[in-house]
Design a protein around this motif. Structure first.
Motif, mmCIF file in Angstrom:
data_model
loop_
_atom_site.group_PDB
_atom_site.id
_atom_site.type_symbol
_atom_site.label_atom_id
_atom_site.label_comp_id
_atom_site.label_asym_id
_atom_site.label_seq_id
_atom_site.Cartn_x
_atom_site.Cartn_y
_atom_site.Cartn_z
ATOM 1 N N CYS A 56 0.357 5.235 0.956
ATOM 2 C CA CYS A 56 1.102 5.598 2.156
ATOM 3 C C CYS A 56 0.123 6.255 3.118
ATOM 4 O O CYS A 56 -0.609 7.174 2.720
ATOM 5 C CB CYS A 56 2.240 6.569 1.830
ATOM 6 N N ILE A 57 0.100 5.766 4.335
ATOM 7 C CA ILE A 57 -0.714 6.394 5.370
ATOM 8 C C ILE A 57 0.220 7.251 6.216
ATOM 9 O O ILE A 57 1.142 6.735 6.846
ATOM 10 C CB ILE A 57 -1.447 5.366 6.246
ATOM 11 N N ALA A 102 -3.555 -8.606 9.060
ATOM 12 C CA ALA A 102 -4.791 -9.390 9.127
ATOM 13 C C ALA A 102 -5.520 -9.400 7.782
ATOM 14 O O ALA A 102 -6.225 -10.372 7.469
ATOM 15 C CB ALA A 102 -5.714 -8.834 10.217
ATOM 16 N N LEU A 103 -5.343 -8.363 6.986
ATOM 17 C CA LEU A 103 -5.988 -8.271 5.673
ATOM 18 C C LEU A 103 -5.173 -8.949 4.568
ATOM 19 O O LEU A 103 -5.559 -8.918 3.395
ATOM 20 C CB LEU A 103 -6.226 -6.800 5.312
ATOM 21 N N GLY A 104 -4.041 -9.535 4.940
ATOM 22 C CA GLY A 104 -3.200 -10.208 3.949
ATOM 23 C C GLY A 104 -2.357 -9.251 3.129
ATOM 24 O O GLY A 104 -1.813 -9.627 2.089
ATOM 25 N N LEU A 105 -2.246 -8.023 3.585
ATOM 26 C CA LEU A 105 -1.425 -7.016 2.921
ATOM 27 C C LEU A 105 -0.077 -6.926 3.630
ATOM 28 O O LEU A 105 0.164 -7.618 4.612
ATOM 29 C CB LEU A 105 -2.140 -5.662 2.944
ATOM 30 N N GLY A 106 0.785 -6.068 3.147
ATOM 31 C CA GLY A 106 2.075 -5.844 3.783
ATOM 32 C C GLY A 106 2.316 -4.368 3.963
ATOM 33 O O GLY A 106 1.768 -3.541 3.222
ATOM 34 N N LEU A 123 2.281 0.770 2.226
ATOM 35 C CA LEU A 123 1.592 -0.519 2.221
ATOM 36 C C LEU A 123 1.134 -0.921 0.838
ATOM 37 O O LEU A 123 1.057 -0.101 -0.074
ATOM 38 C CB LEU A 123 0.411 -0.488 3.182
ATOM 39 N N GLY A 124 0.850 -2.186 0.706
ATOM 40 C CA GLY A 124 0.368 -2.736 -0.549
ATOM 41 C C GLY A 124 0.288 -4.247 -0.453
ATOM 42 O O GLY A 124 0.387 -4.821 0.638
#
Length: 173
Positions: free
Chosen positions: A81-82, A114-118, A151-152
């Motif tokens: 978590c950011i 863009a990094l393919g994360l969610g 995120l993850g």
């Protein structure tokens, strides 16, 4: 001019809120890239009042943070978590600084995509500033929590729709 193939505009159209994640961790390099995207957001007078705190799944603060929101499952399941805060000592205009924080958060969400994360922008958690900041070990006198980005690696496909542009226009182009 055909804008459908522009990578930035495509990312804006394709980014979705992801609320389910796999158990896979997010790398330090990926987290750094996401934070750097936030770092480069515009801000009034270039004052950059945002501050970041990353809380990973194995951090004891995760459970405390989960207790501050009705979206506790999302917080617990996220690889990280950011927490995006405003440093009260760095503020110069409340409205402009809040707008800058929003731009910062959007930059990070686009970087995640863009990094393919969610990721998902958790806003409800800011309703109780005292509890949320306390869970993070931060002072309410010094910081204002703007959002938590959970995120993850995605474990779901995102879905969304938008109103037609003409419904949003005050005047036609």
């Amino acid at each position: 001019m055909d804008t459908r193939d522009n990578p930035v505009l495509r990312a804006i159209r394709e980014r979705r809120s992801i609320r389910r994640f796999t158990a896979d961790p997010v790398s330090k390099a990926e987290l750094t890239a996401i934070l750097e995207a936030g770092q480069w957001a515009p801000s009034g007078l270039n004052n950059q009042p945002w501050r970041f705190l990353v809380v990973t799944r194995d951090d004891p603060r995760t459970e405390k943070l989960a207790g501050c929101t009705k979206y506790a499952r999302i917080v617990r399941d996220a690889a990280a978590c950011i927490c995006v805060c405003l440093d009260k000592s760095a503020l110069y205009s409340e409205m402009k600084d809040h707008q800058g924080a929003g731009a910062c958060i959007q930059n990070m969400l686009l970087a995640v995509h863009a990094l393919g994360l969610g990721a998902v922008w958790l806003g409800q958690i800011v309703n109780d500033q005292a509890a949320s900041l306390s869970a993070l070990g931060l002072s309410e006198a010094d910081y204002e929590l703007q959002a938590v980005l959970a995120l993850g690696h995605p474990d779901q496909a995102g879905d969304s729709s938008r109103k037609p542009l003409d419904e949003l226009m005050l005047e036609t182009l």
